[in-house]
Design an enzyme around this catalytic site. Structure first.
Site, PDB file in Angstrom:
ATOM      1  CD  GLU A  48     -36.289 -74.655  43.266  1.00  0.00           C
ATOM      2  OE1 GLU A  48     -36.270 -74.076  43.703  1.00  0.00           O
ATOM      3  OE2 GLU A  48     -36.396 -76.389  43.862  1.00  0.00           O
ATOM      4  CG  ASP A  99     -36.446 -64.886  47.481  1.00  0.00           C
ATOM      5  OD1 ASP A  99     -36.987 -65.725  47.131  1.00  0.00           O
ATOM      6  OD2 ASP A  99     -35.181 -64.360  48.135  1.00  0.00           O
TER       7      ASP A  99
HETATM    8  N1  SAH Z   1     -43.347 -72.752  51.614  1.00  0.00           N
HETATM    9  C1  SAH Z   1     -42.383 -72.605  50.315  1.00  0.00           C
HETATM   10  C2  SAH Z   1     -41.428 -72.897  49.692  1.00  0.00           C
HETATM   11  C3  SAH Z   1     -40.151 -71.772  48.999  1.00  0.00           C
HETATM   12  S1  SAH Z   1     -38.733 -72.449  50.402  1.00  0.00           S
HETATM   13  C4  SAH Z   1     -43.359 -71.858  49.202  1.00  0.00           C
HETATM   14  O1  SAH Z   1     -43.643 -73.172  48.026  1.00  0.00           O
HETATM   15  O2  SAH Z   1     -43.981 -71.227  49.156  1.00  0.00           O
HETATM   16  C5  SAH Z   1     -37.574 -72.018  49.305  1.00  0.00           C
HETATM   17  C6  SAH Z   1     -37.019 -72.797  48.204  1.00  0.00           C
HETATM   18  O3  SAH Z   1     -36.384 -71.860  47.424  1.00  0.00           O
HETATM   19  C7  SAH Z   1     -35.499 -73.424  48.877  1.00  0.00           C
HETATM   20  O4  SAH Z   1     -35.400 -74.590  48.607  1.00  0.00           O
HETATM   21  C8  SAH Z   1     -34.490 -72.548  48.866  1.00  0.00           C
HETATM   22  O5  SAH Z   1     -32.967 -73.536  48.321  1.00  0.00           O
HETATM   23  C9  SAH Z   1     -35.018 -71.914  47.320  1.00  0.00           C
HETATM   24  N2  SAH Z   1     -35.191 -70.075  47.831  1.00  0.00           N
HETATM   25  C10 SAH Z   1     -36.217 -69.274  47.145  1.00  0.00           C
HETATM   26  N3  SAH Z   1     -35.372 -68.181  48.090  1.00  0.00           N
HETATM   27  C11 SAH Z   1     -34.900 -68.249  49.213  1.00  0.00           C
HETATM   28  C12 SAH Z   1     -34.524 -67.235  49.944  1.00  0.00           C
HETATM   29  N4  SAH Z   1     -34.657 -65.838  49.881  1.00  0.00           N
HETATM   30  N5  SAH Z   1     -33.730 -67.450  51.299  1.00  0.00           N
HETATM   31  C13 SAH Z   1     -33.501 -69.326  51.204  1.00  0.00           C
HETATM   32  N6  SAH Z   1     -33.858 -70.066  50.259  1.00  0.00           N
HETATM   33  C14 SAH Z   1     -34.360 -70.146  49.160  1.00  0.00           C
END
Ligand code: SAH
Length: 240
Positions: A13, A203
């Site tokens: 990000e 998303d």
């Molecule tokens: N394991 C994942 C990590 C993403 S977690 C990967 O790399 O594929 C999500 C991160 O994006 C967090 O920092 C959060 O603030 C944000 N985020 C994006 N969509 C989200 C959602 N639907 N719910 C919670 N956090 C979300």
């Protein structure tokens, strides 16, 4: 405004914004040497205020980005311990909802507050502490100029939305779901510093496609959209 602190969770990000600002890495304070947070600095230029960018960094135990509220609170404290700031911006990606007509790539600015949906404490006083509603800086005019949407940002420490989270979010009016803003806002409030959240949608929580699948597919595009809005926003903050 003369000095702005930006707090971000994931390197993916933050990278486009760090590059666009020409921010360069700086050392943190000695007391924070054990923390994974990474700081970068961009001097004031024209109407642009001086920027301190704090990114949560990677977890030494698992090697992944330190997403979520714990690291966000630490990074905010590290940033705000380096001096005084006119505004703290918690910037990143987030989930939105089809039911509120959100689209992938939309950028939201928090208004009128940031709240928590997963701190449920049914005890007098603590219920309110758990919700942690924190008012945000009034950037409504700027948001309109930048083509951003406004909405309540709701924070929890999980990527998925449990049935209980869903109920709580319907009740708290959340439009933007993410994992850091309430923690950043709480620390900013301790320092009497105004706070805002700027979040690009990766998303749609009420889509049949799994959140993690959407997130991975849309992260790079949302980070670009976030970077473009953030640069415009920062350039305009000098006049605020
Ligand atoms: N394991 C994942 C990590 C993403 S977690 C990967 O790399 O594929 C999500 C991160 O994006 C967090 O920092 C959060 O603030 C944000 N985020 C994006 N969509 C989200 C959602 N639907 N719910 C919670 N956090 C979300």
């Amino acid at each position: 405004m003369e000095r702005v602190a930006i707090i971000m969770a994931m390197e993916a990000e933050a990278a486009p914004l760090r590059a666009a600002l020409g921010a360069t890495a700086i050392a943190g304070p000695a007391w924070a040497a054990a923390l994974p947070v990474r700081l970068a600095h961009a001097p004031a230029a024209g109407t642009r205020p001086e920027v301190l960018l704090a990114v949560n960094g990677t977890d030494p135990a698992t090697g992944v980005d330190c997403i979520g509220s714990t690291a966000a609170a630490l990074s905010t404290q590290v940033a705000l311990s380096t001096g005084s700031f006119d505004l703290v911006v918690t910037a990143g990606t987030a989930g939105g909802w089809q039911r509120s007509n959100a689209e992938i790539g939309d950028v939201y600015i928090a208004w009128p507050h940031i709240t928590c949906h997963d701190r449920r404490i049914d005890l007098p006083g603590f219920d309110q502490f758990g919700r942690a509603d924190i008012s945000t800086a009034d950037l409504r005019l700027l948001a309109a100029d930048l083509g951003c949407r406004l909405g309540i940002v709701t924070t929890g420490d999980s990527l998925d939305e449990s049935p209980t989270d869903c109920e709580r979010i319907l009740a708290n009016g959340g439009k933007v779901k993410e994992m850091e803003a309430a923690a950043v806002a709480w620390v900013a409030q301790l320092h009497d510093t105004p706070v805002t959240a700027v979040k690009a949608i990766t998303d749609l929580v009420d889509s049949p496609v799994a959140t993690a699948t959407q997130f991975t597919a849309n992260l790079a595009a949302a980070a670009e959209s976030l970077q473009a809005t953030m640069v415009d926003l920062i350039d305009r903050l000098g006049d605020q």
